[in-house]
Design an enzyme around this catalytic site. Structure first.
Site, PDB file in Angstrom:
ATOM      1  N   GLU A   1      49.117   3.517   3.580  1.00  0.00           N
ATOM      2  CA  GLU A   1      48.235   3.767   2.437  1.00  0.00           C
ATOM      3  C   GLU A   1      48.148   5.270   2.184  1.00  0.00           C
ATOM      4  O   GLU A   1      48.291   6.076   3.109  1.00  0.00           O
ATOM      5  CB  GLU A   1      46.843   3.204   2.771  1.00  0.00           C
ATOM      6  CG  GLU A   1      45.804   3.437   1.679  1.00  0.00           C
ATOM      7  CD  GLU A   1      44.534   2.609   1.891  1.00  0.00           C
ATOM      8  OE1 GLU A   1      44.419   1.921   2.932  1.00  0.00           O
ATOM      9  OE2 GLU A   1      43.654   2.658   1.008  1.00  0.00           O
TER      10      GLU A   1
ATOM     11  N   GLU B   1      46.637  -6.999   6.588  1.00  0.00           N
ATOM     12  CA  GLU B   1      45.969  -5.905   7.313  1.00  0.00           C
ATOM     13  C   GLU B   1      45.384  -6.483   8.592  1.00  0.00           C
ATOM     14  O   GLU B   1      44.530  -7.374   8.535  1.00  0.00           O
ATOM     15  CB  GLU B   1      44.844  -5.275   6.475  1.00  0.00           C
ATOM     16  CG  GLU B   1      45.339  -4.426   5.331  1.00  0.00           C
ATOM     17  CD  GLU B   1      44.221  -3.654   4.620  1.00  0.00           C
ATOM     18  OE1 GLU B   1      43.247  -3.250   5.293  1.00  0.00           O
ATOM     19  OE2 GLU B   1      44.326  -3.473   3.409  1.00  0.00           O
TER      20      GLU B   1
ATOM     21  N   ASN C   1      42.256   0.152  -0.140  1.00  0.00           N
ATOM     22  CA  ASN C   1      41.182   0.532  -1.073  1.00  0.00           C
ATOM     23  C   ASN C   1      41.680   1.559  -2.081  1.00  0.00           C
ATOM     24  O   ASN C   1      41.219   1.597  -3.224  1.00  0.00           O
ATOM     25  CB  ASN C   1      39.990   1.096  -0.295  1.00  0.00           C
ATOM     26  CG  ASN C   1      39.343   0.042   0.591  1.00  0.00           C
ATOM     27  OD1 ASN C   1      39.533  -1.153   0.385  1.00  0.00           O
ATOM     28  ND2 ASN C   1      38.582   0.478   1.575  1.00  0.00           N
TER      29      ASN C   1
ATOM     30  N   ASN D   1      43.607  -5.561  -4.032  1.00  0.00           N
ATOM     31  CA  ASN D   1      43.274  -5.410  -2.616  1.00  0.00           C
ATOM     32  C   ASN D   1      41.796  -5.717  -2.388  1.00  0.00           C
ATOM     33  O   ASN D   1      40.940  -5.182  -3.106  1.00  0.00           O
ATOM     34  CB  ASN D   1      43.544  -3.976  -2.154  1.00  0.00           C
ATOM     35  CG  ASN D   1      43.094  -3.730  -0.720  1.00  0.00           C
ATOM     36  OD1 ASN D   1      43.704  -4.262   0.210  1.00  0.00           O
ATOM     37  ND2 ASN D   1      42.022  -2.964  -0.534  1.00  0.00           N
ATOM     38  N   GLU D   2      41.508  -6.569  -1.420  1.00  0.00           N
ATOM     39  CA  GLU D   2      40.122  -6.860  -0.985  1.00  0.00           C
ATOM     40  C   GLU D   2      39.159  -6.943  -2.166  1.00  0.00           C
ATOM     41  O   GLU D   2      38.117  -6.280  -2.174  1.00  0.00           O
ATOM     42  CB  GLU D   2      39.656  -5.803   0.024  1.00  0.00           C
ATOM     43  CG  GLU D   2      40.425  -5.852   1.326  1.00  0.00           C
ATOM     44  CD  GLU D   2      39.840  -5.018   2.456  1.00  0.00           C
ATOM     45  OE1 GLU D   2      38.969  -4.161   2.200  1.00  0.00           O
ATOM     46  OE2 GLU D   2      40.257  -5.234   3.611  1.00  0.00           O
TER      47      GLU D   2
HETATM   48  O1  AHR Z   1      43.313  -0.018   6.316  1.00  0.00           O
HETATM   49  C1  AHR Z   1      42.140   0.656   5.981  1.00  0.00           C
HETATM   50  C2  AHR Z   1      41.343  -0.068   4.903  1.00  0.00           C
HETATM   51  O2  AHR Z   1      40.835  -1.266   5.409  1.00  0.00           O
HETATM   52  C3  AHR Z   1      42.095  -0.500   3.665  1.00  0.00           C
HETATM   53  O3  AHR Z   1      42.200   0.509   2.730  1.00  0.00           O
HETATM   54  C4  AHR Z   1      41.249  -1.608   3.138  1.00  0.00           C
HETATM   55  O4  AHR Z   1      42.004  -2.566   2.435  1.00  0.00           O
HETATM   56  C5  AHR Z   1      40.571  -2.183   4.372  1.00  0.00           C
HETATM   57  O5  AHR Z   1      39.211  -2.318   4.207  1.00  0.00           O
END
Ligand code: AHR
Length: 504
Positions: A26, A291, A71, A171-172
């Site tokens: 990331e 993840e 994120n 994402n999330e």
């Molecule tokens: O991997 C760190 C963070 O963890 C990522 O950005 C997010 O998707 C998760 O909460």
């Protein structure tokens, strides 16, 4: 203490998908900047990518790497990372309260993937952006020249489409912390429309829809049901995330946490089946666990930056967990779980790969080294490919917070028919007792024990550092024996092992 295991050649779970040994990078902290990319570094190549890091990644044989977030992606403009570097904007990253000069974008990342022999899996911003951005991005990355976006890519130095197959739809999106967080219905609708649009461009893309950020989310597992009700026939995978911690400093509870992971996978596998039945669908959606890792060691030191008290630093030290020997056991148990659930987990990504909660650490201008958790991931990626066996395990257990009667032995087995090998990964969770393991090998013609590696340490807190990078490392095991069809080995207390058998 004794454990007896039966491994039968025909009692199988599934073929393990190579993508289970994927990773994640990331735009966060020093994962990219001074992680994989550091132009002034003595080992840097002509693209500014660190050669020492590339070598450690190459050794891991990583099949797929998710990029660029996390994120971060939920407020990312992919166009910021294309075109001449000196024209790229520096943007504030609202997810991590840092700034990014966009020196690395999709072109540079793709070149790096070629260097380390991996494939990229791209995430789309469904936080601040949506449909239009998604279609433009996929056309830029994969579209033909002779079209607007394909020609722009060519102008930026790459005529040939990147040919990216895997796309994460956000994402999330269930997380209130996520920029552009949505309800399950809002997200499900948007994900469906995005999937339809991407499929109108290319039917063969592998699309990944967001599941829960963790199994403690209030919306779990209803989130998955609703999102899949919207998207089931348009997507291939549902993404799950889970991070493990031992903040409570209770090793027995910590090492039982993969039982919670197992329940999480089983629950979502059932949810997938229920939606599939409701829809009378032929499609088989699977789990993309994109993840997973241990994450807690760095929480306190990160607070200042994350609370915005350090301004907007570029590539600061963030999420730099220094892993210890205890985490080796944890990562070994997590990987065993993915192998045992290879019937439904088809992609998994260790989060992350370099510097940020990662198996590889670097110093700017200095060394790159293997953290403790590098090793169980390395051996699983190299030798955990083939058919997962459904083992019958008998072993005493203990009661933990997340489950009762957690066996002291955590074990997985892989039959590689091509290489003619049988590989076992085993963790002894017992703090003080060695485990006498007997494995009865049925339907196999075992010839010899060809490799035995052990990781053990008198201190659970032992770590690897730049100055002492081999404190925690595997050593050759001794005493594993094969007698007729029985494998016998003694597993030291709190240890990780790999045992490999030649099948002739
Ligand atoms: O991997 C760190 C963070 O963890 C990522 O950005 C997010 O998707 C998760 O909460």
């Amino acid at each position: 203490m004794k454990a007896s295991v039966t491994a039968h050649k025909d009692f199988t779970v599934a073929t393990i998908d190579d993508r289970v040994y994927g990773a994640f990078l990331e735009h966060l902290g020093r994962a990219i900047y001074t992680g994989i990319y550091e132009p002034g570094h003595p080992t840097a190549d002509k693209n500014g990518m660190r050669g020492d890091v590339a070598e450690l990644v190459r050794d891991l044989n990583v099949p797929i790497v998710r990029y660029p977030g996390g994120n971060f992606v939920s407020a990312y403009n992919w166009e910021d990372g294309i075109g001449p570097r000196d024209k790229r904007p520096t943007r504030l990253d609202l997810a991590w309260h840092t700034s990014d000069n966009n020196a690395v974008g999709v072109h540079e990342f793709s070149d790096w993937c070629d260097t380390v022999g991996t494939e990229m899996m791209l995430a789309i911003n469904l936080g601040t952006r949506g449909l239009d951005d998604a279609r433009n991005f996929v056309e830029y990355v994969n579209g033909p020249t002779g079209s607007y976006w394909g020609d722009l890519r060519k102008k930026n130095g790459r005529a040939k489409p990147f040919g990216v197959k895997h796309w994460c739809l956000g994402n999330e999106m269930d997380g209130p912390w996520q920029i552009g967080h949505k309800t399950a219905d809002e997200y499900g609708r948007l994900a469906l429309e995005t999937a339809k649009t991407l499929r109108a461009f290319d039917k063969s893309l592998q699309l990944i829809v967001c599941g829960s950020s963790n199994a403690d989310m209030k919306t779990y597992p209803e989130w998955e049901r609703i999102v899949l009700e919207h998207t089931y026939d348009a997507v291939d995978h549902i993404s799950l995330h889970m991070y493990f911690n031992n903040r409570a400093k209770n090793t027995a509870n910590y090492l039982a946490l993969n039982h919670k992971l197992d329940d999480y996978i089983a629950t979502i596998a059932s949810t997938i089946n229920m939606v599939k039945a409701n829809k009378r669908s032929k499609r088989r959606v699977s789990i993309c666990f994109d993840e997973w890792n241990v994450w807690y060691h760095s929480n306190a030191q990160d607070r200042k930056i994350l609370e915005g008290n350090s301004g907007w630093p570029h590539a600061p030290r963030l999420l730099e967990d220094i892993y210890n020997f205890e985490d080796v056991l944890q990562v070994g148990c997590i990987l065993n779980t993915f192998i045992r659930r290879s019937d439904v987990v088809k992609i998994a990504c260790i989060a992350q790969l370099v510097n940020v909660i990662a198996p590889i650490m670097t110093e700017p201008g200095g060394a790159a080294w293997r953290q403790t958790i590098y090793y169980p991931y390395y051996f699983a990626s190299l030798y955990g490919r083939g058919t997962a066996l459904n083992l019958a395990v008998q072993c005493p257990g203990y009661d933990a917070d997340v489950a009762d009667n957690v066996p002291y032995l955590d074990i997985s087995a892989i039959h590689d028919e091509k290489a003619k090998t049988l590989t076992f990964f085993a963790v002894n969770r017992h703090p003080t007792e060695k485990l006498d393991l007997r494995v009865s090998l049925e339907g196999f013609a075992p010839v010899a024990v060809i490799d035995h590696r052990v990781m053990t340490h008198e201190m659970l807190t032992a770590t690897n550092t730049a100055t002492d990078p081999t404190q925690v490392a595997p050593r050759k095991g001794r005493g594993a024996r094969l007698t007729n069809h029985t494998l016998a080995a003694a597993l030291p207390p709190h240890s990780w092992q790999m045992l490999r058998i030649d099948l002739g």
